[in-house]
Motif scaffolding. Structure first.
Motif, PDB file in Angstrom:
ATOM      1  N   UNK A  38      59.737  21.106  31.688  1.00 12.53           N
ATOM      2  CA  UNK A  38      60.511  22.207  31.400  1.00 12.53           C
ATOM      3  C   UNK A  38      61.272  22.110  29.881  1.00 12.53           C
ATOM      4  N   UNK A  39      61.151  21.068  29.350  1.00 12.83           N
ATOM      5  CA  UNK A  39      61.852  20.892  28.072  1.00 12.83           C
ATOM      6  C   UNK A  39      60.951  21.378  27.027  1.00 12.83           C
ATOM      7  N   UNK A  40      59.404  21.210  27.074  1.00 17.83           N
ATOM      8  CA  UNK A  40      58.332  21.414  26.084  1.00 17.83           C
ATOM      9  C   UNK A  40      57.697  22.532  26.451  1.00 17.83           C
ATOM     10  N   UNK A  41      56.969  23.377  25.420  1.00 15.45           N
ATOM     11  CA  UNK A  41      55.872  24.265  26.282  1.00 15.45           C
ATOM     12  C   UNK A  41      54.986  23.417  26.910  1.00 15.45           C
ATOM     13  N   UNK A  42      54.802  23.724  28.089  1.00 14.98           N
ATOM     14  CA  UNK A  42      53.779  22.954  28.991  1.00 14.98           C
ATOM     15  C   UNK A  42      52.389  22.951  28.352  1.00 14.98           C
ATOM     16  N   UNK A  43      52.000  23.727  27.615  1.00 20.52           N
ATOM     17  CA  UNK A  43      50.516  23.576  27.005  1.00 20.52           C
ATOM     18  C   UNK A  43      50.657  22.613  25.817  1.00 20.52           C
ATOM     19  N   UNK A  44      51.775  22.203  25.270  1.00 24.37           N
ATOM     20  CA  UNK A  44      51.682  20.952  24.318  1.00 24.37           C
ATOM     21  C   UNK A  44      51.331  19.863  25.073  1.00 24.37           C
ATOM     22  N   UNK A  45      51.660  19.716  26.208  1.00 20.32           N
ATOM     23  CA  UNK A  45      51.470  18.256  27.110  1.00 20.32           C
ATOM     24  C   UNK A  45      49.862  18.366  27.378  1.00 20.32           C
ATOM     25  N   UNK A  46      49.482  17.268  26.740  1.00 14.71           N
ATOM     26  CA  UNK A  46      47.907  17.362  27.101  1.00 14.71           C
ATOM     27  C   UNK A  46      47.327  16.147  28.084  1.00 14.71           C
ATOM     28  N   UNK A  47      48.273  15.502  28.585  1.00 16.00           N
ATOM     29  CA  UNK A  47      47.831  14.443  29.543  1.00 16.00           C
ATOM     30  C   UNK A  47      49.304  13.873  30.207  1.00 16.00           C
ATOM     31  N   UNK A  48      49.150  13.322  31.493  1.00 11.15           N
ATOM     32  CA  UNK A  48      50.369  12.857  32.021  1.00 11.15           C
ATOM     33  C   UNK A  48      49.756  11.378  32.705  1.00 11.15           C
ATOM     34  N   UNK A  49      50.451  10.358  32.350  1.00 11.51           N
ATOM     35  CA  UNK A  49      50.161   8.989  32.784  1.00 11.51           C
ATOM     36  C   UNK A  49      51.033   8.112  33.395  1.00 11.51           C
ATOM     37  N   UNK A  50      50.814   7.529  34.612  1.00  7.57           N
ATOM     38  CA  UNK A  50      51.669   6.819  35.395  1.00  7.57           C
ATOM     39  C   UNK A  50      51.305   5.337  35.085  1.00  7.57           C
TER      40      UNK A  50
ATOM     41  N   UNK B 246      46.364   6.975  36.464  1.00  9.00           N
ATOM     42  CA  UNK B 246      47.267   5.776  37.121  1.00  9.00           C
ATOM     43  C   UNK B 246      46.870   4.446  36.413  1.00  9.00           C
ATOM     44  N   UNK B 247      47.977   3.831  36.007  1.00  5.53           N
ATOM     45  CA  UNK B 247      47.586   2.306  35.343  1.00  5.53           C
ATOM     46  C   UNK B 247      48.625   1.588  35.884  1.00  5.53           C
ATOM     47  N   UNK B 248      48.313   0.200  35.812  1.00  5.58           N
ATOM     48  CA  UNK B 248      49.204  -1.041  35.988  1.00  5.58           C
ATOM     49  C   UNK B 248      50.233  -0.921  35.007  1.00  5.58           C
ATOM     50  N   UNK B 249      51.411  -1.208  35.394  1.00  7.57           N
ATOM     51  CA  UNK B 249      52.588  -1.062  34.352  1.00  7.57           C
ATOM     52  C   UNK B 249      52.365  -2.086  33.234  1.00  7.57           C
ATOM     53  N   UNK B 250      51.944  -3.226  33.668  1.00 10.36           N
ATOM     54  CA  UNK B 250      52.037  -4.159  32.529  1.00 10.36           C
ATOM     55  C   UNK B 250      50.781  -3.922  31.645  1.00 10.36           C
ATOM     56  N   UNK B 251      49.940  -3.421  32.335  1.00 13.74           N
ATOM     57  CA  UNK B 251      48.399  -2.879  31.367  1.00 13.74           C
ATOM     58  C   UNK B 251      49.213  -1.927  30.338  1.00 13.74           C
ATOM     59  N   UNK B 252      49.710  -1.087  30.889  1.00 15.40           N
ATOM     60  CA  UNK B 252      50.550  -0.055  29.999  1.00 15.40           C
ATOM     61  C   UNK B 252      51.322  -0.559  28.859  1.00 15.40           C
ATOM     62  N   UNK B 253      52.182  -1.471  29.240  1.00 13.98           N
ATOM     63  CA  UNK B 253      52.926  -1.930  28.126  1.00 13.98           C
ATOM     64  C   UNK B 253      52.230  -2.859  27.122  1.00 13.98           C
ATOM     65  N   UNK B 254      50.946  -3.552  27.719  1.00  4.21           N
ATOM     66  CA  UNK B 254      49.972  -4.220  26.697  1.00  4.21           C
ATOM     67  C   UNK B 254      49.380  -3.267  25.566  1.00  4.21           C
ATOM     68  N   UNK B 255      48.957  -2.149  26.277  1.00  2.29           N
ATOM     69  CA  UNK B 255      48.532  -1.144  25.539  1.00  2.29           C
ATOM     70  C   UNK B 255      49.331  -0.420  24.434  1.00  2.29           C
TER      71      UNK B 255
END
Ligand SMILES: [Zn+2]
Length: 383
Positions: free
Chosen positions: A54-66, A106-115
């Protein structure tokens, strides 16, 4: 500039942010995790994402990662098990996508941090990286040749339970002598309390900070005392750092990374931990004196690493398998980009084969007779 949303889902809080393609967080928010209920946790994830959308134009968001705290299956869609959340064989990707009406990665949180550390933090510029998180225990994530290494079933990167002392200290996993019993926040505290019990006259500052009792001494007090120059506290870091360096040498014997990034709560002590670790590493490394030494660096991105990494992985995963650019190859390698993969971003690499992508190409993945043969894909830059 493209934007992505990254969500760091832990046992106590859900933190999310809008992240640009340089790893900067433009907006951020945080909620406590309703950890006992998978459905409520998933709703909390959807809520924070919707708030950011809701804070940014939704079409600017190209991806969502967990980035989620738990074991993620190799298809990166199901949470097999989460020690601090109620997820057991939970189809997290599907459940969150149903609530959002958008694709998520979806990714493991430690993998996301390492990335995140490899892309934007302490290990920037390296493609062979191990993140070793020294917290209560030891966790790790592995990046080989610019790609996250997850193992066949998504379970790679648990060196905390490699046995370093036969018949040693009992570990929570049921085995004895595990590395994290000697090099972790718990090990640091055990070391300090044991010293204070045995030699109270040498541990006066530690005891003072711990309210007069060995049991009152915990990690922050030990770090504070060591920072002040207290010899007993410094000795505790030398012991735990020494075990850390020896374990890193064992990991180098297997994976030969260019850079170790040390994260987790204990790493906040910085060189108090890393100096003895580097010294022990150099003493223990196989082939020492006749090979380059891996760098041992402290993590830079702190608590934000999970958000930044989840967002960046998602941004890359929706177009191609995420790969960290090879600075050496970038200067002389060129290849046409795949016409089906969409316009590449700056510095983004495109695989020249139709490697099965579990996110965008599940049907292809099922039809691949030998998934491992697709690992031999060449990597080339489009810059
Ligand atoms: Zn263990």
């Amino acid at each position: 500039m493209t934007l992505a949303i990254g969500v760091d889902v832990g046992g106590t809080k859900v933190a999310a942010g809008v992240v640009d393609d340089e790893g900067r967080i433009l907006a951020k928010l945080k909620r406590s995790t309703p950890a006992a209920s998978p459905a409520r946790t998933e709703q909390a994830i959807a809520d924070v994402v919707n708030e950011l959308l809701a804070e940014v134009p939704p079409d600017q968001i190209t991806a969502i990662g967990l980035g989620a705290a738990g074991f993620v299956d190799s298809a990166r869609s199901t949470m097999l098990f989460a020690p601090n959340l109620a997820w057991r064989d939970e189809p997290l990707k599907q459940r969150v996508e149903e609530r959002l009406g958008r694709e998520v990665v979806v990714e493991n949180d430690a993998n996301a941090s390492a990335w995140a550390e490899a892309r934007f933090g302490a290990a920037r510029g390296y493609r062979d990286v191990m993140l070793v998180a020294v917290g209560t225990g030891i966790g790790a994530s592995i990046i080989i040749g610019g790609e996250l290494y997850r193992g066949r079933w998504g379970m790679a990167g648990e060196p905390g339970h490699v046995r370093v002392v036969p018949d040693g200290r009992l570990c929570g996993c049921g085995n004895r002598g595990c590395w994290e019993q000697y090099s972790s926040g718990n090990a640091l505290v055990a070391e300090a309390r044991e010293f204070a019990r045995r030699t109270p006259e040498g541990a006066m500052r530690l005891l003072q900070l711990g309210g007069g009792r060995p049991e009152g001494i915990s990690g922050p007090e030990i770090t504070q005392a060591a920072t002040e120059g207290d010899p007993a506290a410094i000795r505790c870091f030398q012991t735990v750092g020494g075990w850390l360096g020896q374990g890193l040498a064992d990991l180098a014997a297997i994976l030969d990374p260019a850079c170790f990034v040390i994260g987790g709560g204990v790493s906040e002590a910085g060189d108090l931990l890393l100096d003895p670790a580097r010294a022990a590493f150099e003493r223990a490394l196989t082939g020492r004196g006749y090979r380059p030494y891996a760098e041992i660096k402290v993590a830079q991105l702190g608590q934000d690493a999970g958000i930044v990494g989840a967002a960046d992985l998602a941004r890359h995963t929706t177009t191609t398998e995420p790969t960290i650019p090879d600075p050496a190859a970038a200067s002389h390698t060129t290849a046409p980009s795949s016409p089906s993969s969409g316009p590449p971003g700056p510095g983004e690499f495109i695989r020249s084969t139709s490697r099965a992508n579990p996110v965008t190409n599940a049907a292809t993945a099922q039809n691949t007779a030998n998934p491992d043969s697709s690992q031999c894909a060449a990597v080339a830059t489009t810059r």
